[in-house]
Motif scaffolding. Structure first.
Motif, mmCIF file in Angstrom:
data_model
loop_
_atom_site.group_PDB
_atom_site.id
_atom_site.type_symbol
_atom_site.label_atom_id
_atom_site.label_comp_id
_atom_site.label_asym_id
_atom_site.label_seq_id
_atom_site.Cartn_x
_atom_site.Cartn_y
_atom_site.Cartn_z
ATOM 1 N N THR A 124 25.492 133.501 77.798
ATOM 2 C CA THR A 124 26.745 133.407 78.697
ATOM 3 C C THR A 124 26.838 134.793 79.329
ATOM 4 O O THR A 124 27.441 135.239 80.278
ATOM 5 N N ASP A 125 26.038 135.968 78.530
ATOM 6 C CA ASP A 125 26.602 137.241 79.501
ATOM 7 C C ASP A 125 25.199 137.461 79.616
ATOM 8 O O ASP A 125 24.178 137.885 79.675
ATOM 9 N N ALA A 126 25.293 137.979 81.532
ATOM 10 C CA ALA A 126 24.571 138.364 82.112
ATOM 11 C C ALA A 126 24.073 139.970 81.707
ATOM 12 O O ALA A 126 22.430 140.109 81.647
ATOM 13 N N ASP A 127 24.423 140.672 81.324
ATOM 14 C CA ASP A 127 23.716 142.104 80.524
ATOM 15 C C ASP A 127 22.698 141.503 79.850
ATOM 16 O O ASP A 127 21.413 142.354 80.153
ATOM 17 N N ALA A 128 22.842 140.908 78.524
ATOM 18 C CA ALA A 128 22.044 140.255 77.399
ATOM 19 C C ALA A 128 20.894 139.188 78.149
ATOM 20 O O ALA A 128 19.847 139.254 77.606
ATOM 21 N N ALA A 129 21.525 138.660 79.307
ATOM 22 C CA ALA A 129 20.394 137.151 79.726
ATOM 23 C C ALA A 129 18.802 138.521 80.407
ATOM 24 O O ALA A 129 17.903 138.814 79.911
ATOM 25 N N LEU A 130 20.206 139.558 80.882
ATOM 26 C CA LEU A 130 18.851 140.914 82.007
ATOM 27 C C LEU A 130 18.206 140.992 80.708
ATOM 28 O O LEU A 130 16.114 141.361 81.131
ATOM 29 N N ARG A 131 18.390 141.726 79.847
ATOM 30 C CA ARG A 131 17.607 142.751 78.938
ATOM 31 C C ARG A 131 16.362 142.096 78.043
ATOM 32 O O ARG A 131 15.397 142.269 77.859
ATOM 33 N N ALA A 132 16.815 140.735 77.954
ATOM 34 C CA ALA A 132 16.222 139.265 77.177
ATOM 35 C C ALA A 132 14.442 138.950 78.424
ATOM 36 O O ALA A 132 13.877 139.325 77.657
ATOM 37 N N ALA A 133 15.036 139.232 79.336
ATOM 38 C CA ALA A 133 13.976 138.360 80.917
ATOM 39 C C ALA A 133 13.674 139.478 80.922
ATOM 40 O O ALA A 133 12.341 139.543 81.139
ATOM 41 N N SER A 134 13.738 140.915 80.649
ATOM 42 C CA SER A 134 12.901 142.147 81.016
ATOM 43 C C SER A 134 11.589 142.100 80.143
ATOM 44 O O SER A 134 10.937 142.117 80.403
ATOM 45 N N ALA A 135 12.408 141.915 78.764
ATOM 46 C CA ALA A 135 10.748 141.858 77.510
ATOM 47 C C ALA A 135 9.887 139.458 78.044
ATOM 48 O O ALA A 135 8.191 139.612 77.245
ATOM 49 N N MET A 136 10.275 139.356 78.849
ATOM 50 C CA MET A 136 9.864 138.207 78.794
ATOM 51 C C MET A 136 9.001 137.848 80.107
ATOM 52 O O MET A 136 8.831 138.516 81.063
ATOM 53 N N ALA A 137 7.639 136.828 80.109
ATOM 54 C CA ALA A 137 6.629 136.886 81.149
ATOM 55 C C ALA A 137 7.666 136.274 82.565
ATOM 56 O O ALA A 137 7.843 135.255 81.798
ATOM 57 N N THR A 138 6.567 136.295 83.419
ATOM 58 C CA THR A 138 7.100 135.814 84.371
ATOM 59 C C THR A 138 5.698 134.427 84.987
ATOM 60 O O THR A 138 4.595 135.110 84.124
ATOM 61 N N PRO A 139 5.876 133.352 85.595
ATOM 62 C CA PRO A 139 7.376 132.902 85.996
ATOM 63 C C PRO A 139 7.875 132.283 84.747
ATOM 64 O O PRO A 139 7.491 132.188 83.421
ATOM 65 N N LEU A 140 9.693 132.391 85.108
ATOM 66 C CA LEU A 140 10.500 131.940 83.588
ATOM 67 C C LEU A 140 11.439 130.906 84.621
ATOM 68 O O LEU A 140 11.856 131.322 85.379
ATOM 69 N N VAL A 141 11.506 130.068 83.631
ATOM 70 C CA VAL A 141 12.817 129.396 84.187
ATOM 71 C C VAL A 141 13.913 129.482 83.664
ATOM 72 O O VAL A 141 13.867 129.698 82.680
ATOM 73 N N ILE A 142 15.163 129.555 84.371
ATOM 74 C CA ILE A 142 16.279 129.499 84.519
ATOM 75 C C ILE A 142 17.474 128.844 84.961
ATOM 76 O O ILE A 142 17.039 128.035 86.205
ATOM 77 N N LYS A 143 17.391 127.950 84.360
ATOM 78 C CA LYS A 143 18.442 126.949 83.795
ATOM 79 C C LYS A 143 20.008 127.352 83.921
ATOM 80 O O LYS A 143 20.292 128.124 82.618
ATOM 81 N N GLU A 160 12.531 139.995 89.782
ATOM 82 C CA GLU A 160 12.674 140.055 91.337
ATOM 83 C C GLU A 160 14.093 139.242 91.283
ATOM 84 O O GLU A 160 15.629 138.902 91.785
ATOM 85 N N GLU A 161 13.179 137.804 91.489
ATOM 86 C CA GLU A 161 13.659 136.676 91.407
ATOM 87 C C GLU A 161 14.412 136.182 90.104
ATOM 88 O O GLU A 161 16.048 135.676 90.167
ATOM 89 N N VAL A 162 13.885 136.340 88.757
ATOM 90 C CA VAL A 162 14.204 136.484 87.372
ATOM 91 C C VAL A 162 15.739 136.767 87.770
ATOM 92 O O VAL A 162 17.117 136.455 87.746
ATOM 93 N N GLU A 163 15.917 139.093 87.988
ATOM 94 C CA GLU A 163 17.246 139.034 88.321
ATOM 95 C C GLU A 163 18.316 138.545 89.400
ATOM 96 O O GLU A 163 19.443 138.647 88.589
ATOM 97 N N ARG A 164 17.753 138.315 90.501
ATOM 98 C CA ARG A 164 18.426 137.513 90.888
ATOM 99 C C ARG A 164 19.029 136.132 90.895
ATOM 100 O O ARG A 164 20.482 136.234 91.231
ATOM 101 N N SER A 165 18.372 135.601 89.327
ATOM 102 C CA SER A 165 18.554 134.577 89.483
ATOM 103 C C SER A 165 19.855 134.382 88.247
ATOM 104 O O SER A 165 20.784 133.118 88.142
ATOM 105 N N ILE A 166 19.972 135.476 87.639
ATOM 106 C CA ILE A 166 20.172 135.151 86.468
ATOM 107 C C ILE A 166 21.804 135.824 86.573
ATOM 108 O O ILE A 166 23.295 135.040 86.706
ATOM 109 N N ASN A 167 21.857 136.673 87.760
ATOM 110 C CA ASN A 167 22.584 137.225 88.410
ATOM 111 C C ASN A 167 23.774 136.127 89.427
ATOM 112 O O ASN A 167 25.144 136.237 88.845
ATOM 113 N N MET A 168 23.089 135.667 90.072
ATOM 114 C CA MET A 168 23.612 134.473 90.500
ATOM 115 C C MET A 168 23.957 133.250 89.398
ATOM 116 O O MET A 168 25.814 132.924 90.707
ATOM 117 N N MET A 169 23.618 133.323 88.782
ATOM 118 C CA MET A 169 24.295 132.278 88.027
ATOM 119 C C MET A 169 25.490 132.721 86.504
ATOM 120 O O MET A 169 26.777 131.884 87.168
#
Ligand code: GLY
Length: 429
Positions: A124-143, A160-169
């Motif tokens: 639910t927290d954007a910073d936590a999601a961004l931190r976790a996502a930075s350690a994950m491989a792309t493609p990554l599904v953001i739902k 970049e798309e991962v970051e954009r999508s997390i911020n968008m949601m």
């Protein structure tokens, strides 16, 4: 008997058509319906999400069976409201509909039930999601966890798309509450398949598998849509595969829903990814798929109405025979409006020539002017054209060639529905 059909898309038009095939004497009322449904049923101007209005109507009109098309009224608790009044209704309760309306709930249910699916984490927290996502491989599904009108899933192919999508949601809240919690999910390669099961909560029967085409343009490119076409049956959906999905997906999922005190009744839609690891669940939906329903129902032999009535009245379907299907193929081509799926234009005049045999025209977003009788577009997906035939090539040709003859300004449609199987057929020849 009087039946109420809730919704107003091509899925509901196909359901109306099938229910009336099953019982031509059925008095069918649709809320709110569309211009095509109005040719076969009475339409009342009550929104699908107006649960109080629908429940009051059902009491006044003494409706014997209600069938719900879209997810929004199910998410709003229409089944609970009708059952409280002792009215037979086909669909899951609000708590059971969470299998679609909360992706987080669906994931934890699958984990508990041992149903194969991609690993996911929720935030639910954007910073936590961004931190976790930075350690994950792309493609990554953001739902987005909640209902986001079919737009809440992004397959991010770059960081970049991962970051954009997390911020968008999570920061820009473009999906409102529906995106206030997100899932970061491992991307699954493979081929998608939709299988529907009609269930009384314990027993279930599966319907003919279908394949949806979610991208706007030929060749599976362009933006994601609600679905630009579908075909059935699908060659990779062998009876062995259907048995596997029954044993590893439907059976344990329904058992877990019962254990949680949320038995699922109605139609459970398993959106699957098939690859060498076997079928995995991409998502569950708590209702018929659109446009798969428009392809499947013209192939169905036997009564859908009887089965729905049993489920809606709380009867067991243990003794129901497996569903029977015509030995034919069906291809559905969706005609969409100018600007779909983003800035949809409405009000374009539709010219609909008479349909030849082997072609079903299901209306989605259409309106007819009472005085002039003129048909116009009224939303994103406008019409679904289903061709049937002895081969998939024949079904696809019928669907595409009639779709070509339907005209309205800004019309968009795909001309390659069924291409995977058509290519496989060509390869095998
Ligand atoms: N065909 C996709 C859906 O119904 O959600």
């Amino acid at each position: 008997m009087k039946a109420l059909l809730v919704g107003g898309g091509a899925r509901e038009h196909a359901l109306a058509w099938k229910l009336l095939q099953d019982d031509p004497s059925l008095e069918l009322i649709c809320a709110p319906g569309n211009a095509g449904i109005a040719e076969v049923a009475d339409c009342i101007p009550v929104k699908a999400t107006d649960i109080r209005g629908l429940a009051a109507f059902a009491e006044r009109a003494d409706i014997g069976l209600t069938v719900v098309g879209p997810e929004a009224p199910l998410a709003g608790g229409i089944v609970d409201a009708f059952r409280a009044n002792g009215r037979a209704i086909f669909g899951p309760t609000k708590a059971a509909a969470e299998i679609e309306t909360s992706k987080r709930f669906a994931k934890s249910l699958m984990a508990e039930a041992g149903v194969p699916t991609a690993a996911a984490q929720h935030y639910t927290d954007a910073d936590a999601a961004l931190r976790a996502a930075s350690a994950m491989a792309t493609p990554l599904v953001i739902k987005a966890s909640g209902l986001a009108a079919g737009k809440g899933v992004v397959i991010a192919r770059s960081s970049e798309e991962v970051e954009r999508s997390i911020n968008m949601m999570l920061r820009d809240c473009v999906f409102g509450d529906a995106g206030s919690e997100i899932l970061l999910e491992q991307f699954m390669e493979g081929e998608e398949l939709s299988i529907f099961a009609i269930t009384d909560g314990t027993n279930f029967v599966t319907m003919l598998p279908a394949q949806d085409h979610k991208r706007l343009l030929d060749g599976d490119i362009g933006p994601n849509t609600g679905g630009m076409g579908a075909y059935a049956p699908v060659s990779i959906a062998t009876s062995l595969l259907i048995d596997t999905v029954s044993d590893t997906v439907f059976e344990p999922t329904l058992a877990a829903m019962r254990r949680l005190g949320r038995p699922f009744t109605g139609l459970l839609y398993a959106g699957l990814m098939l690859n060498d690891d076997g079928p995995k669940v991409v998502e569950f939906n708590c209702r018929f798929g659109d446009p798969e329903t428009e392809a499947i129902l013209p192939l169905m032999d036997g009564s859908l109405l009887d089965l729905m009535m049993m489920v809606a009245s709380g009867e067991s379907i243990a003794g129901a025979s497996p569903l029977l299907w015509k030995r034919e193929f069906a291809t559905t081509t969706v005609l969409a409006a100018h600007g779909y799926p983003d800035a949809v234009r409405q009000g374009d005049v539709i010219r609909l020539p008479p349909s030849p045999s082997g072609v079903h025209v299901f209306h989605a977003s259409t309106v007819r002017d009472n005085e002039s009788g003129q048909l116009s577009t009224a939303g994103g997906r406008v019409l679904a054209i289903t061709g049937t035939g002895r081969t998939l090539a024949e079904a696809s040709q019928r669907s595409a060639s009639y779709a070509e003859k339907v005209t309205f300004e800004g019309r968009q449609f795909r001309r390659d529905i069924g291409k995977r199987d058509l290519e496989r057929d060509a390869g095998a020849a």
